[in-house]
Design a protein around this motif. Structure first.
Motif, PDB file in Angstrom:
ATOM      1  N   GLY A  41      -2.856 -96.164  36.930  1.00 16.00           N
ATOM      2  CA  GLY A  41      -3.183 -95.886  35.541  1.00 16.00           C
ATOM      3  C   GLY A  41      -3.367 -94.420  35.262  1.00 16.00           C
ATOM      4  N   TYR A  42      -3.536 -94.101  33.966  1.00 15.78           N
ATOM      5  CA  TYR A  42      -3.684 -92.728  33.490  1.00 15.78           C
ATOM      6  C   TYR A  42      -4.806 -92.657  32.461  1.00 15.78           C
ATOM      7  CZ  TYR A  42       1.263 -92.809  34.955  1.00 15.78           C
ATOM      8  OH  TYR A  42       2.446 -92.986  35.633  1.00 15.78           O
ATOM      9  N   ALA A  43      -5.357 -91.465  32.286  1.00 13.64           N
ATOM     10  CA  ALA A  43      -6.351 -91.219  31.240  1.00 13.64           C
ATOM     11  C   ALA A  43      -6.441 -89.719  31.000  1.00 13.64           C
ATOM     12  CB  ALA A  43      -7.722 -91.771  31.639  1.00 13.64           C
ATOM     13  N   GLU A  44      -7.007 -89.365  29.847  1.00  8.38           N
ATOM     14  CA  GLU A  44      -7.321 -87.971  29.505  1.00  8.38           C
ATOM     15  C   GLU A  44      -6.135 -87.031  29.707  1.00  8.38           C
ATOM     16  OE1 GLU A  44     -10.986 -86.594  31.207  1.00  8.38           O
ATOM     17  OE2 GLU A  44     -12.145 -88.277  30.419  1.00  8.38           O
ATOM     18  N   GLY A  45      -4.951 -87.496  29.324  1.00  6.30           N
ATOM     19  CA  GLY A  45      -3.780 -86.640  29.409  1.00  6.30           C
ATOM     20  C   GLY A  45      -3.635 -85.800  28.146  1.00  6.30           C
ATOM     21  N   GLY A  83      -0.881 -78.811  35.358  1.00 10.46           N
ATOM     22  CA  GLY A  83       0.333 -78.029  35.506  1.00 10.46           C
ATOM     23  C   GLY A  83       0.194 -76.711  34.779  1.00 10.46           C
ATOM     24  N   ARG A  84       0.674 -75.630  35.375  1.00 12.11           N
ATOM     25  CA  ARG A  84       0.605 -74.301  34.767  1.00 12.11           C
ATOM     26  C   ARG A  84       1.988 -73.665  34.781  1.00 12.11           C
ATOM     27  NH1 ARG A  84      -4.641 -72.783  34.016  1.00 12.11           N
ATOM     28  NH2 ARG A  84      -6.217 -73.949  35.191  1.00 12.11           N
ATOM     29  N   GLU A 120      -2.451 -81.516  31.441  1.00 11.98           N
ATOM     30  CA  GLU A 120      -3.386 -82.048  32.426  1.00 11.98           C
ATOM     31  C   GLU A 120      -3.531 -83.537  32.192  1.00 11.98           C
ATOM     32  OE1 GLU A 120      -7.096 -80.050  31.789  1.00 11.98           O
ATOM     33  OE2 GLU A 120      -7.552 -81.173  29.961  1.00 11.98           O
ATOM     34  N   TYR A 121      -3.831 -84.266  33.242  1.00 14.95           N
ATOM     35  CA  TYR A 121      -4.030 -85.715  33.110  1.00 14.95           C
ATOM     36  C   TYR A 121      -4.774 -86.214  34.332  1.00 14.95           C
ATOM     37  CZ  TYR A 121      -0.108 -85.862  36.370  1.00 14.95           C
ATOM     38  OH  TYR A 121       0.698 -85.664  37.471  1.00 14.95           O
ATOM     39  N   CYS A 122      -5.398 -87.364  34.183  1.00 15.92           N
ATOM     40  CA  CYS A 122      -6.010 -88.068  35.312  1.00 15.92           C
ATOM     41  C   CYS A 122      -5.139 -89.275  35.635  1.00 15.92           C
ATOM     42  CB  CYS A 122      -7.429 -88.517  34.976  1.00 15.92           C
ATOM     43  SG  CYS A 122      -8.567 -87.164  34.621  1.00 15.92           S
ATOM     44  N   ARG A 123      -5.068 -89.586  36.909  1.00 16.99           N
ATOM     45  CA  ARG A 123      -4.409 -90.832  37.303  1.00 16.99           C
ATOM     46  C   ARG A 123      -5.107 -91.384  38.527  1.00 16.99           C
ATOM     47  NH1 ARG A 123       0.632 -90.697  41.221  1.00 16.99           N
ATOM     48  NH2 ARG A 123       0.621 -88.566  42.048  1.00 16.99           N
ATOM     49  N   TRP A 124      -4.918 -92.671  38.756  1.00 14.51           N
ATOM     50  CA  TRP A 124      -5.478 -93.284  39.951  1.00 14.51           C
ATOM     51  C   TRP A 124      -4.391 -94.093  40.645  1.00 14.51           C
ATOM     52  CZ3 TRP A 124      -7.172 -93.439  35.057  1.00 14.51           C
ATOM     53  CH2 TRP A 124      -7.131 -94.634  34.325  1.00 14.51           C
TER      54      TRP A 124
END
Length: 343
Positions: A88-92, A130-131, A140-144
Motif C-alpha cells: 500500500g501507499y500513503a502521504e504521497g 525523490g530529488r 515523496e510517498y510512504c509505502r509498505w
C-alpha cells in the motif's frame, strides 16, 4: 569475498535507518515516448509543450506517474528486491514537476516494522523521497512492503506501525508555480468537462480495456529499473507466474481514465493505494472512478478533485468489496488521489 548482493531481508531493517539509493537517472524525451508507447496516455499537459506553456508552465513535464516510477525503481534494490508483495501507499505528494533533462535520485527512511505471524515474512514501512539535480524534492510517498526473512529464527523486532494520514487535505497539496488554467483550451484537451461539472459521489465507467502482455509489462518494469524478482523470474513464485508490477497497473488505469477525466491533468497527491489482487499476463485491465471530494485552489482557474481510481480484471464496473468488506476477486487496484482540473 562475495561480490554480488542478494538484497535486504526483513531482519536487515532498523527503525530510523536511512538508505540512499544508487544510480541517479537523467530522464528525457525517450522516457516520455516509451511511457506513451506502453500506456494509452493522452493527457494534453504531458503531450504538448505548447499546451503546457499556455497553462503557465515552462514546457511539458514528464508524466507524474513516470516520475513516480523512476523514483520507485531507485528504491527497489534496497527495499523490495526480496518482497512478496507491495501492499500500500500513503502521504504521497508531487512537489516539483520533472522536466526532460532533470536527474533524479532517491532515498528512503524506515518508519515502521512488523513481523507477520507466520514468522517467515514481515512488513517494512518506508518514506521515500525523490530529488532532482538541484536538490529540490520532486515527490515523496510512504509505502509498505511484505519482505521475506533470511533467517526464520531471527528474533522479531518490536512492532512499530506508523500513524499515517488517511487523506491529505487540500492545504497539503503543492500547486506547481505558475500553473494557470484560466485560458485552458478544452478542445485541445479532448473533453469539455470542467471541475464544476463533477459531483461528489459520481461514478464514471472508463469503458476501455487493455489486455496485459508479458513482454510489455517486463519492458515497462525494466524501463523504471525495477529489479524485483517477482516481476521477471518465473521460478520465484510457486505458481510459475511473473507478477505484474503494481505501478504498471496504476499507469494503465490512469491512462484509461482519460475517457471521462481527460481534464484531470496533474496528479498532486496520493492519499492511499492498495493492490487488492495480483495481476498476471493475459488479464484484461479496465477502470472506473468515483469522485470523493472537491476543493478550490489559489491558482487561477485551477480546482482540485479527489478521485478513487479502481482497476479491475475485466469485472463489472462499480463493484468493489463483498459483504465481508473484502475486495472482490476482480479488483486489482484501489487508488485514492488528488488531481488538478480547470474550473
Amino acid at each position: 569475498m562475495a561480490k554480488t548482493n542478494p538484497g535486504r531481508f526483513f531482519e536487515d531493517y532498523r527503525i530510523g535507518q536511512v538508505i540512499d539509493h544508487a544510480v541517479p537517472r537523467t530522464v528525457g524525451q525517450g522516457e516520455r515516448a516509451l511511457y506513451h508507447a506502453l500506456y494509452p496516455a493522452r493527457h494534453a499537459l504531458y503531450a504538448s509543450d505548447e499546451f503546457a506553456r499556455a497553462c503557465g508552465l515552462p514546457g511539458s513535464p514528464l508524466d507524474d506517474l513516470a516520475a513516480f516510477h523512476v523514483v520507485f525503481g531507485k528504491s527497489v534494490p534496497d527495499v523490495s528486491l526480496n518482497a512478496v508483495a507491495n501492499l500500500g501507499y500513503a502521504e504521497g505528494r508531487w512537489l516539483t514537476p520533472v522536466y526532460p533533462g532533470d536527474t533524479l535520485r532517491a532515498s528512503s527512511e524506515v518508519i515502521g516494522l512488523k513481523q507477520n505471524s507466520n514468522g517467515k515474512t514481515g512488513v517494512v514501512y518506508v518514506r521515500t523521497r525523490g530529488r532532482n539535480q538541484h536538490g529540490d524534492a520532486v515527490l515523496e510517498y510512504c509505502r509498505w512492503v511484505m519482505v521475506r526473512k533470511r533467517d526464520m529464527d531471527a528474533a522479531a523486532p518490536e512492532a512499530v506501525v506508523p500513524d499515517l494520514k488517511k487523506v491529505l487535505t487540500p492545504d497539503d497539496l503543492v500547486i506547481p508555480q505558475g500553473l494557470d488554467f484560466s485560458g485552458y483550451d478544452f478542445t485541445l484537451a479532448g473533453e469539455p468537462h470542467r471541475w464544476g461539472d463533477y459531483d461528489v459521489g459520481e461514478t464514471i465507467d472508463h469503458v476501455d480495456g487493455v489486455t496485459i502482455e508479458e513482454a510489455e509489462h517486463m519492458m515497462a518494469t525494466r524501463l523504471w529499473q525495477n529489479t524485483a524478482k517477482v516481476h521477471f523470474d518465473a521460478t520465484f513464485r510457486a505458481d510459475g507466474q511473473r507478477l505484474i508490477y503494481g505501478g504498471h497497473i496504476i499507469s494503465m488505469a490512469r491512462a484509461l481514465s482519460f475517457n471521462g477525466l481527460a481534464n484531470a491533468q496533474m496528479i498532486v497527491a496520493l492519499n492511499a493505494g492498495a493492490h487488492a489482487n495480483p495481476c498476471f499476463s493475459g488479464n484484461t485491465v479496465k477502470a472506473w472512478s468515483q469522485v470523493l471530494d472537491k476543493a478550490e485552489t489559489a491558482a487561477p482557474g485551477v480546482g482540485a478533485i479527489r478521485l478513487r481510481l479502481v482497476a479491475t480484471r475485466g469485472g463489472a464496473p462499480f463493484a468493489l468489496k463483498d459483504e465481508d468488506g473484502k475486495y472482490t476477486p476482480d479488483v486489482l487496484l484501489d487508488l485514492d488521489y488528488w488531481a488538478l482540473m480547470p474550473r
